[in-house]
Design a protein around this motif. Structure first.
Motif, PDB file in Angstrom:
ATOM      1  N   THR A  78     -57.594 -54.778 -36.198  1.00 28.02           N
ATOM      2  CA  THR A  78     -56.803 -53.568 -35.256  1.00 28.02           C
ATOM      3  C   THR A  78     -57.639 -53.104 -34.395  1.00 28.02           C
ATOM      4  O   THR A  78     -58.553 -53.629 -33.890  1.00 28.02           O
ATOM      5  CB  THR A  78     -56.611 -52.296 -36.289  1.00 28.02           C
ATOM      6  N   PRO A  79     -56.972 -52.280 -33.526  1.00 32.00           N
ATOM      7  CA  PRO A  79     -57.817 -51.639 -32.108  1.00 32.00           C
ATOM      8  C   PRO A  79     -59.166 -51.358 -32.584  1.00 32.00           C
ATOM      9  O   PRO A  79     -59.279 -50.438 -33.416  1.00 32.00           O
ATOM     10  CB  PRO A  79     -56.560 -50.872 -31.576  1.00 32.00           C
ATOM     11  N   GLY A  80     -60.038 -51.634 -31.583  1.00 30.92           N
ATOM     12  CA  GLY A  80     -61.291 -51.464 -31.806  1.00 30.92           C
ATOM     13  C   GLY A  80     -62.303 -52.532 -32.492  1.00 30.92           C
ATOM     14  O   GLY A  80     -63.537 -52.436 -32.466  1.00 30.92           O
ATOM     15  N   TYR A  81     -61.414 -53.994 -32.882  1.00 30.55           N
ATOM     16  CA  TYR A  81     -62.247 -54.709 -33.175  1.00 30.55           C
ATOM     17  C   TYR A  81     -62.793 -55.457 -32.170  1.00 30.55           C
ATOM     18  O   TYR A  81     -62.263 -55.629 -31.226  1.00 30.55           O
ATOM     19  CB  TYR A  81     -61.181 -55.777 -33.947  1.00 30.55           C
ATOM     20  N   THR A  82     -63.949 -55.832 -32.338  1.00 28.47           N
ATOM     21  CA  THR A  82     -64.702 -56.818 -31.332  1.00 28.47           C
ATOM     22  C   THR A  82     -64.537 -58.379 -31.655  1.00 28.47           C
ATOM     23  O   THR A  82     -64.909 -58.870 -32.912  1.00 28.47           O
ATOM     24  CB  THR A  82     -66.534 -56.475 -31.590  1.00 28.47           C
ATOM     25  N   PHE A  83     -63.870 -59.023 -30.669  1.00 29.40           N
ATOM     26  CA  PHE A  83     -63.576 -60.529 -30.849  1.00 29.40           C
ATOM     27  C   PHE A  83     -64.842 -61.380 -30.749  1.00 29.40           C
ATOM     28  O   PHE A  83     -65.490 -61.341 -29.609  1.00 29.40           O
ATOM     29  CB  PHE A  83     -62.513 -60.737 -30.013  1.00 29.40           C
ATOM     30  N   ARG A  84     -64.994 -62.164 -31.284  1.00 26.15           N
ATOM     31  CA  ARG A  84     -66.131 -63.090 -31.686  1.00 26.15           C
ATOM     32  C   ARG A  84     -65.626 -64.522 -31.405  1.00 26.15           C
ATOM     33  O   ARG A  84     -66.315 -65.397 -30.888  1.00 26.15           O
ATOM     34  CB  ARG A  84     -67.060 -63.034 -32.604  1.00 26.15           C
ATOM     35  N   GLY A  85     -64.752 -65.018 -32.245  1.00 21.69           N
ATOM     36  CA  GLY A  85     -64.278 -66.364 -32.114  1.00 21.69           C
ATOM     37  C   GLY A  85     -63.291 -66.816 -31.129  1.00 21.69           C
ATOM     38  O   GLY A  85     -63.111 -68.126 -30.817  1.00 21.69           O
ATOM     39  N   VAL A  86     -62.482 -65.955 -30.468  1.00 23.04           N
ATOM     40  CA  VAL A  86     -61.684 -66.402 -29.499  1.00 23.04           C
ATOM     41  C   VAL A  86     -61.777 -65.831 -28.294  1.00 23.04           C
ATOM     42  O   VAL A  86     -62.197 -64.658 -28.010  1.00 23.04           O
ATOM     43  CB  VAL A  86     -59.988 -66.249 -30.035  1.00 23.04           C
ATOM     44  N   ASP A  87     -61.127 -66.347 -27.122  1.00 22.84           N
ATOM     45  CA  ASP A  87     -61.072 -65.876 -25.836  1.00 22.84           C
ATOM     46  C   ASP A  87     -59.555 -65.778 -25.177  1.00 22.84           C
ATOM     47  O   ASP A  87     -59.425 -65.083 -24.232  1.00 22.84           O
ATOM     48  CB  ASP A  87     -62.026 -66.871 -24.793  1.00 22.84           C
ATOM     49  N   GLY A  88     -58.664 -65.963 -26.178  1.00 18.34           N
ATOM     50  CA  GLY A  88     -57.492 -65.842 -25.770  1.00 18.34           C
ATOM     51  C   GLY A  88     -56.214 -66.429 -26.895  1.00 18.34           C
ATOM     52  O   GLY A  88     -57.157 -66.728 -27.844  1.00 18.34           O
ATOM     53  N   LEU A  89     -55.241 -65.961 -26.829  1.00 27.29           N
ATOM     54  CA  LEU A  89     -54.207 -66.354 -27.952  1.00 27.29           C
ATOM     55  C   LEU A  89     -52.772 -66.422 -27.093  1.00 27.29           C
ATOM     56  O   LEU A  89     -52.499 -65.853 -26.213  1.00 27.29           O
ATOM     57  CB  LEU A  89     -54.207 -65.049 -28.598  1.00 27.29           C
ATOM     58  N   MET A  90     -52.282 -67.513 -27.601  1.00 28.82           N
ATOM     59  CA  MET A  90     -50.935 -67.906 -27.662  1.00 28.82           C
ATOM     60  C   MET A  90     -50.001 -67.612 -28.660  1.00 28.82           C
ATOM     61  O   MET A  90     -50.340 -67.911 -29.875  1.00 28.82           O
ATOM     62  CB  MET A  90     -50.553 -69.229 -27.206  1.00 28.82           C
ATOM     63  N   THR A  91     -49.063 -66.948 -28.446  1.00 30.24           N
ATOM     64  CA  THR A  91     -48.425 -66.065 -30.007  1.00 30.24           C
ATOM     65  C   THR A  91     -46.994 -65.601 -29.693  1.00 30.24           C
ATOM     66  O   THR A  91     -46.739 -65.314 -28.324  1.00 30.24           O
ATOM     67  CB  THR A  91     -49.251 -64.984 -30.242  1.00 30.24           C
ATOM     68  N   ASN A  92     -46.132 -65.641 -30.666  1.00 37.87           N
ATOM     69  CA  ASN A  92     -44.872 -65.253 -30.529  1.00 37.87           C
ATOM     70  C   ASN A  92     -44.540 -63.706 -30.407  1.00 37.87           C
ATOM     71  O   ASN A  92     -45.746 -63.139 -30.645  1.00 37.87           O
ATOM     72  CB  ASN A  92     -43.886 -65.874 -31.605  1.00 37.87           C
ATOM     73  N   PHE A  93     -43.423 -63.022 -30.358  1.00 43.49           N
ATOM     74  CA  PHE A  93     -43.282 -61.489 -30.353  1.00 43.49           C
ATOM     75  C   PHE A  93     -43.204 -61.157 -31.787  1.00 43.49           C
ATOM     76  O   PHE A  93     -42.226 -61.531 -32.467  1.00 43.49           O
ATOM     77  CB  PHE A  93     -42.232 -61.175 -29.331  1.00 43.49           C
ATOM     78  N   HIS A  94     -43.774 -60.160 -32.153  1.00 40.10           N
ATOM     79  CA  HIS A  94     -44.039 -59.584 -33.604  1.00 40.10           C
ATOM     80  C   HIS A  94     -43.298 -58.481 -33.833  1.00 40.10           C
ATOM     81  O   HIS A  94     -42.563 -57.737 -33.095  1.00 40.10           O
ATOM     82  CB  HIS A  94     -45.324 -59.463 -33.687  1.00 40.10           C
ATOM     83  N   LEU A  95     -43.186 -58.225 -35.102  1.00 40.45           N
ATOM     84  CA  LEU A  95     -42.401 -57.027 -35.805  1.00 40.45           C
ATOM     85  C   LEU A  95     -43.074 -55.752 -35.443  1.00 40.45           C
ATOM     86  O   LEU A  95     -44.195 -55.780 -35.190  1.00 40.45           O
ATOM     87  CB  LEU A  95     -42.441 -57.224 -37.272  1.00 40.45           C
ATOM     88  N   PRO A  96     -42.343 -54.773 -35.005  1.00 42.62           N
ATOM     89  CA  PRO A  96     -42.893 -53.377 -35.022  1.00 42.62           C
ATOM     90  C   PRO A  96     -43.528 -53.037 -36.313  1.00 42.62           C
ATOM     91  O   PRO A  96     -43.174 -53.407 -37.428  1.00 42.62           O
ATOM     92  CB  PRO A  96     -41.557 -52.642 -34.728  1.00 42.62           C
ATOM     93  N   ARG A  97     -44.638 -52.246 -35.991  1.00 38.81           N
ATOM     94  CA  ARG A  97     -45.279 -51.680 -37.151  1.00 38.81           C
ATOM     95  C   ARG A  97     -46.057 -53.006 -37.809  1.00 38.81           C
ATOM     96  O   ARG A  97     -46.607 -52.525 -39.065  1.00 38.81           O
ATOM     97  CB  ARG A  97     -44.502 -50.881 -38.169  1.00 38.81           C
ATOM     98  N   SER A  98     -46.190 -54.137 -37.481  1.00 37.43           N
ATOM     99  CA  SER A  98     -46.529 -55.178 -38.393  1.00 37.43           C
ATOM    100  C   SER A  98     -48.217 -55.183 -38.004  1.00 37.43           C
ATOM    101  O   SER A  98     -48.710 -54.823 -37.059  1.00 37.43           O
ATOM    102  CB  SER A  98     -45.966 -56.293 -37.831  1.00 37.43           C
TER     103      SER A  98
END
Length: 341
Positions: free
Chosen positions: A281-301
């Motif tokens: 969730t927001p506030g997380y510090t990413f360590r393993g990736v520098d970017g993401l390709m993803t589809n569009f997700h459900l609200p509140r998911s």
């Protein structure tokens, strides 16, 4: 954080019921440091840099949706996670009609005994007989399409191909790593020619990925565990990518979640094998990736929370509003986004 911060309104007509043909003809919304661009998945080689590495999930979807009976009661089961050679954890429709020790007949000579009901409503199913469970599912099961598709049309023979990525190899998922559905051999060749590498890992996606967040606060939500593996050789090659100045770009939230589960505080990828229930969730510090390709997700998911953690909640709310206005196709069979913070 309050879950309603991650809400948005999606018109029903924006939900894709079939994938784009060809697969790489799907649209691609690119968000990076320069702004927002409307492109197509076939443009991906020109959006990355030589030396970057895409990471795919090679899990293979099994026909994990079962329809059966216990006496006169109709019972539906969606397998969720393997717990033993013949035991699967399942979410069950009409579960009030199932008691521990009941036998559920799924047709085609396939049956299972129910036991071990848990707080989340799931039930353990122990499949009868000596045949491998995978063979039983091929006879009696159907592809477990997401509820927002299955609620509008029944799964059919075409889904056995459409809901499987070109990288699918390791059987065990009950949902596809859908960002990789956009890839074709021609696109992969174009990426290689552009100097962009690729690696695979395995995360067996569970049905819990579609469960709504019922809590009002993210701190009260419990993720379902999924089994994954990154072998030592793959981890070594990924670390070499960064050492040379390249970026690790996860294809799909499943790849990202496993990479983050395996990442060390000093941003190295360690070998990994086991369950992960990581919740980003927001506030997380990413360590393993520098970017993401993803589809569009459900609200509140949990997945919209994840992309908001990567790019910022306000930016993702604006990006999704843009995608809706520009008539992008949403969810598993829909279009894609490339997120480069």
């Amino acid at each position: 954080m309050q879950v309603d911060l991650f809400d948005f309104v999606l018109p029903a007509e924006r939900i894709a019921l079939r994938p784009a043909v060809p697969r790489d003809a799907a649209r691609l919304l690119v968000l990076d440091g320069t702004g927002t661009r409307d492109l197509h998945v076939s443009d991906l080689p020109r959006q990355l840099r030589a030396g970057d590495c895409l990471v795919f999930n090679d899990t293979r979807v099994i026909p994990a949706q079962l329809e059966g009976r216990r006496g006169e009661a109709r019972i539906g089961a969606t397998l969720h996670k393997r717990e033993g050679p013949r035991r699967w954890r399942a979410f069950v429709r009409n579960a009030k009609r199932v008691r521990e020790g009941d036998e559920i007949a799924f047709g085609a000579g396939v049956s299972a005994i129910a036991s071990d009901r848990q707080e989340d409503g799931s039930i353990a199913l122990d499949f009868a007989g000596d045949e491998p469970v995978e063979l039983l599912l091929q006879r009696a099961g159907t592809m477990p399409l997401p509820p927002y598709i299955a609620g509008k049309r029944a799964p059919d023979a075409q889904d056995r191909d459409d809901y499987q990525t070109m990288f699918a190899r390791e059987e065990g998922a009950v949902a596809a790593p859908t960002a990789a559905l956009h890839f074709t051999p021609a696109l992969l060749e174009a990426l290689i020619e552009a100097g962009i590498g690729h690696e695979t890992l395995t995360l067996h996606v569970g049905a819990g990925t579609f469960l709504p967040v019922k809590a009002d606060d993210t701190a009260d939500h419990r993720m379902h565990a999924e089994w994954g593996r990154i072998d030592a050789a793959t981890a070594e090659r990924l670390n070499a990518v960064r050492a040379r100045g390249g970026r690790i770009v996860a294809v799909g939230t499943t790849s990202l979640r496993l990479l983050e589960s395996a990442a060390t505080p000093d941003r190295l990828i360690a070998p990994f094998e086991g369950d992960t229930a990581i919740f980003i969730t927001p506030g997380y510090t990413f360590r393993g990736v520098d970017g993401l390709m993803t589809n569009f997700h459900l609200p509140r998911s949990t997945l919209f929370m994840l992309v908001s953690a990567l790019m910022g909640l306000e930016r993702m709310q604006a990006a999704y509003a843009h995608a809706i206005a520009k008539e992008y196709r949403f969810y598993s069979y829909g279009d894609a986004s490339l997120l480069l913070p």
